[in-house]
Design an enzyme around this catalytic site. Structure first.
Site, mmCIF file in Angstrom:
data_model
loop_
_atom_site.group_PDB
_atom_site.id
_atom_site.type_symbol
_atom_site.label_atom_id
_atom_site.label_comp_id
_atom_site.label_asym_id
_atom_site.label_seq_id
_atom_site.Cartn_x
_atom_site.Cartn_y
_atom_site.Cartn_z
ATOM 1 N N THR A 142 50.761 -11.613 2.112
ATOM 2 C CA THR A 142 50.258 -12.055 3.092
ATOM 3 C C THR A 142 50.165 -11.414 4.314
ATOM 4 O O THR A 142 50.988 -10.696 4.544
ATOM 5 C CB THR A 142 50.604 -13.481 3.383
ATOM 6 O OG1 THR A 142 49.917 -14.168 4.441
ATOM 7 C CG2 THR A 142 52.157 -13.552 3.293
ATOM 8 N N ASP A 143 49.181 -11.552 5.341
ATOM 9 C CA ASP A 143 49.157 -10.973 6.516
ATOM 10 C C ASP A 143 50.232 -11.599 7.333
ATOM 11 O O ASP A 143 50.765 -10.969 8.605
ATOM 12 C CB ASP A 143 47.668 -10.916 7.267
ATOM 13 C CG ASP A 143 47.253 -12.360 7.425
ATOM 14 O OD1 ASP A 143 47.857 -13.340 6.930
ATOM 15 O OD2 ASP A 143 46.151 -12.372 8.086
ATOM 16 N N GLU A 144 50.831 -13.066 7.106
ATOM 17 C CA GLU A 144 51.654 -13.691 7.841
ATOM 18 C C GLU A 144 52.863 -13.034 8.060
ATOM 19 O O GLU A 144 53.788 -13.407 9.067
ATOM 20 C CB GLU A 144 51.735 -15.162 7.196
ATOM 21 C CG GLU A 144 50.460 -15.828 7.336
ATOM 22 C CD GLU A 144 50.439 -17.323 6.973
ATOM 23 O OE1 GLU A 144 51.416 -17.847 7.224
ATOM 24 O OE2 GLU A 144 49.234 -17.904 6.799
ATOM 25 N N TYR A 167 57.499 -20.231 5.002
ATOM 26 C CA TYR A 167 56.487 -19.400 4.101
ATOM 27 C C TYR A 167 56.658 -18.042 4.383
ATOM 28 O O TYR A 167 56.684 -17.241 3.556
ATOM 29 C CB TYR A 167 55.306 -19.942 3.951
ATOM 30 C CG TYR A 167 54.243 -19.186 3.374
ATOM 31 C CD1 TYR A 167 54.379 -19.114 2.151
ATOM 32 C CD2 TYR A 167 53.088 -18.750 4.328
ATOM 33 C CE1 TYR A 167 53.307 -18.383 1.458
ATOM 34 C CE2 TYR A 167 52.129 -17.834 3.602
ATOM 35 C CZ TYR A 167 52.285 -17.698 2.340
ATOM 36 O OH TYR A 167 51.400 -16.740 1.647
ATOM 37 N N SER A 170 59.648 -16.005 3.682
ATOM 38 C CA SER A 170 60.178 -16.177 2.015
ATOM 39 C C SER A 170 59.179 -15.083 1.803
ATOM 40 O O SER A 170 59.564 -14.193 0.774
ATOM 41 C CB SER A 170 59.847 -17.288 1.415
ATOM 42 O OG SER A 170 58.624 -17.566 1.498
ATOM 43 N N LYS A 171 58.031 -14.861 2.083
ATOM 44 C CA LYS A 171 57.046 -13.872 1.587
ATOM 45 C C LYS A 171 57.438 -12.530 2.004
ATOM 46 O O LYS A 171 57.448 -11.274 1.391
ATOM 47 C CB LYS A 171 55.666 -14.203 2.095
ATOM 48 C CG LYS A 171 55.040 -15.296 1.579
ATOM 49 C CD LYS A 171 54.736 -15.097 -0.133
ATOM 50 C CE LYS A 171 53.806 -14.056 -0.571
ATOM 51 N NZ LYS A 171 53.676 -14.074 -2.034
ATOM 52 N N ASN A 197 42.283 -16.305 2.328
ATOM 53 C CA ASN A 197 40.936 -16.425 1.595
ATOM 54 C C ASN A 197 40.457 -17.672 1.437
ATOM 55 O O ASN A 197 41.249 -18.634 1.988
ATOM 56 C CB ASN A 197 41.679 -15.984 0.064
ATOM 57 C CG ASN A 197 42.144 -14.655 -0.283
ATOM 58 O OD1 ASN A 197 42.139 -14.259 -1.341
ATOM 59 N ND2 ASN A 197 42.694 -13.920 0.915
ATOM 60 N N ARG A 231 41.903 -17.238 12.398
ATOM 61 C CA ARG A 231 42.176 -16.677 11.335
ATOM 62 C C ARG A 231 41.157 -15.662 10.763
ATOM 63 O O ARG A 231 40.190 -15.817 11.239
ATOM 64 C CB ARG A 231 42.497 -17.716 10.131
ATOM 65 C CG ARG A 231 43.613 -18.775 10.409
ATOM 66 C CD ARG A 231 44.968 -18.226 10.099
ATOM 67 N NE ARG A 231 46.104 -19.002 10.567
ATOM 68 C CZ ARG A 231 46.614 -19.194 11.547
ATOM 69 N NH1 ARG A 231 46.320 -18.506 12.580
ATOM 70 N NH2 ARG A 231 47.972 -19.998 11.673
#
Ligand code: NAD
Ligand code: TDX
Length: 361
Positions: A142-144, A167, A170-171, A197, A231
């Site tokens: 993800t971009d996060e 989140y 963890s990614k 998405n 976003r």
């Protein structure tokens, strides 16, 4: 062009994984291989989203209900299905849930990814013996992981990681593990960091499907903070196309940013959905607008995400094909036509159905 015979799709019963499986069978040019979906069917997984694939491609599709943290189960799948490619979607994916209960995120996103990488390394002989050729592990991220932007600037592939929610942390951790396996053991890894998405099969805890359903049900429309967080929205099929290009032609050991180049403030999303849903469902948009409810902000709420996706455009010829207006229209139509899917998800009926229909390996 690389080609694969047995593609393991983890998290294939979820939103993007499910769309990707449909993409593989219906749109991926030249793909004739088999797809093995491995999914634990958590609250977010729904194997009925793949019922048409199971019906139409019985010889090329298999579903295994298993947890990516279960090392034995994952090892068995690699051996039984002779897996030569992994597309790893399985994750806990909702930021708000990660704030309420971070442990599941560390378990699935970090330990689960580690477990899959170990299974791939062992099955394919990397780090010991003669490695098998023609294999690939694609990690979906993800971009996060890049953190939060101010009013200007973009995330590039070189932007330092700065995750700010359980989140995204963890990614980020799983991204590091994936590349560590490439650098240390030579495991063929590719990675993509995609922006938000939207589209069919999106679980109705996320902004767009939640708003569509709340509008239809006459419920309040909860907007966090001032509603001006931004976003970068991408129609899910375009993300699937990007992953397919990376899988078949991306450079091993390389990461690719994927984005919509479509920055939208949350409040604008809500107002757009009010207009589109009201027009299709015969509601009074101004009456619906009066149900917008500004609520307490998400703790640590990232202000803005914006992706620079010039690398994948230049190197792999990818670009977005669905405009935001078109994508929103298609998405709203899909929900209106698939209220049984929504009802099933909400009642847990599909989870019970799958428990009756598949062995719990
Ligand atoms: P989702 O929550 O809709 O689906 C996740 C799937 O993973 C579900 O089917 C669930 O049952 C399965 N799963 C969860 N834990 C599991 C476990 N321990 N073992 C096996 N299966 C498990 O998520 P999504 O929105 O489709 O996201 C898919 C991937 O794409 C995630 O890795 C996410 O980080 C990434 N991503 C999502 C977006 C987005 O906008 N949704 C954007 C960029 C990247
Ligand atoms: O009720 C809501 N009200 C609201 O204002 C919800 C659910 C969200 N929001 C805001 C928070 C965000 O600024 O809308 C924006 C989008 O929220 P989500 O749909 O929860 O997505 P986001 O937090 O941006 O994360 C998503 O994109 C990146 C996915 O859930 C992640 O899995 C992905 O990695």
């Amino acid at each position: 062009m690389r080609s694969f015979r047995n593609v393991l799709v983890t998290g294939g019963a979820g939103f993007i994984g499910g769309n990707f499986v449909h993409y593989l069978f219906r749109r991926a040019g030249g793909f004739t291989g088999r797809v093995i979906v491995l999914d634990a069917l958590t609250y977010a997984g729904n194997a009925s989203s793949l019922a048409d694939v199971e019906r139409d491609f019985p010889d090329r599709y298999a579903f295994v209900r298993a947890d990516i943290c279960d090392a034995d189960a994952v090892r068995r799948v690699f051996a039984e299905y002779d897996i030569d490619a992994v597309v790893h979607f399985a994750a806990e994916s909702h930021v708000d849930r990660s704030i309420l209960g971070p442990e599941a995120f560390v378990r699935t996103n970090v330990m689960g990814t580690f477990n899959l990488l170990e299974a791939a390394r062992s099955a394919w002989g990397f780090g010991s013996g003669k490695p098998r050729e023609g294999t690939l592990f694609h990690h979906v991220s993800t971009d996060e992981v890049y953190g939060s932007l101010g009013p200007t600037g973009y995330f590039t592939e070189d932007t330092p990681y700065d995750p700010r929610s359980p989140y995204s942390a963890s990614k980020a951790s799983s991204d590091h593990l994936a590349f560590a396996y490439h650098h240390t053991y030579g495991l063929p890894v590719t990675l993509s960091n995609c922006s938000n998405n939207y589209g069919p099969y999106h679980f109705p805890e996320k902004l767009i499907p939640l708003m569509i359903l709340n509008i239809l049900e006459g419920k309040p429309l909860p907007v966090y903070g001032d509603g001006k967080n931004v976003r970068d929205w991408l129609y899910v099929e375009d993300h699937c196309d990007a992953i397919w290009r990376i899988l078949t032609a991306g450079s091993v050991g390389r990461k690719y940013n994927v984005g919509g180049e479509n920055e939208v403030e949350n409040i604008r999303i809500v107002n757009t959905l009010i207009d589109v849903v009201s027009a299709k469902a015969g509601l009074d948009p101004e009456k619906v607008r009066s149900t917008i409810s500004y609520v307490a902000d998400r703790p640590g709420h990232d202000r803005r995400y914006a992706i620079d996706c010039s690398r994948i455009k230049k190197e792999l010829g990818w670009s977005q094909s669905v405009s935001f207006d078109e994508g929103i229209d298609r998405t709203v139509e899909w929900y209106l036509r698939n209220m049984d899917w929504v009802a099933g998800i909400k009642s847990g009926e599909y989870t019970k159905w799958i428990e009756r229909n598949y062995d719990n390996r």
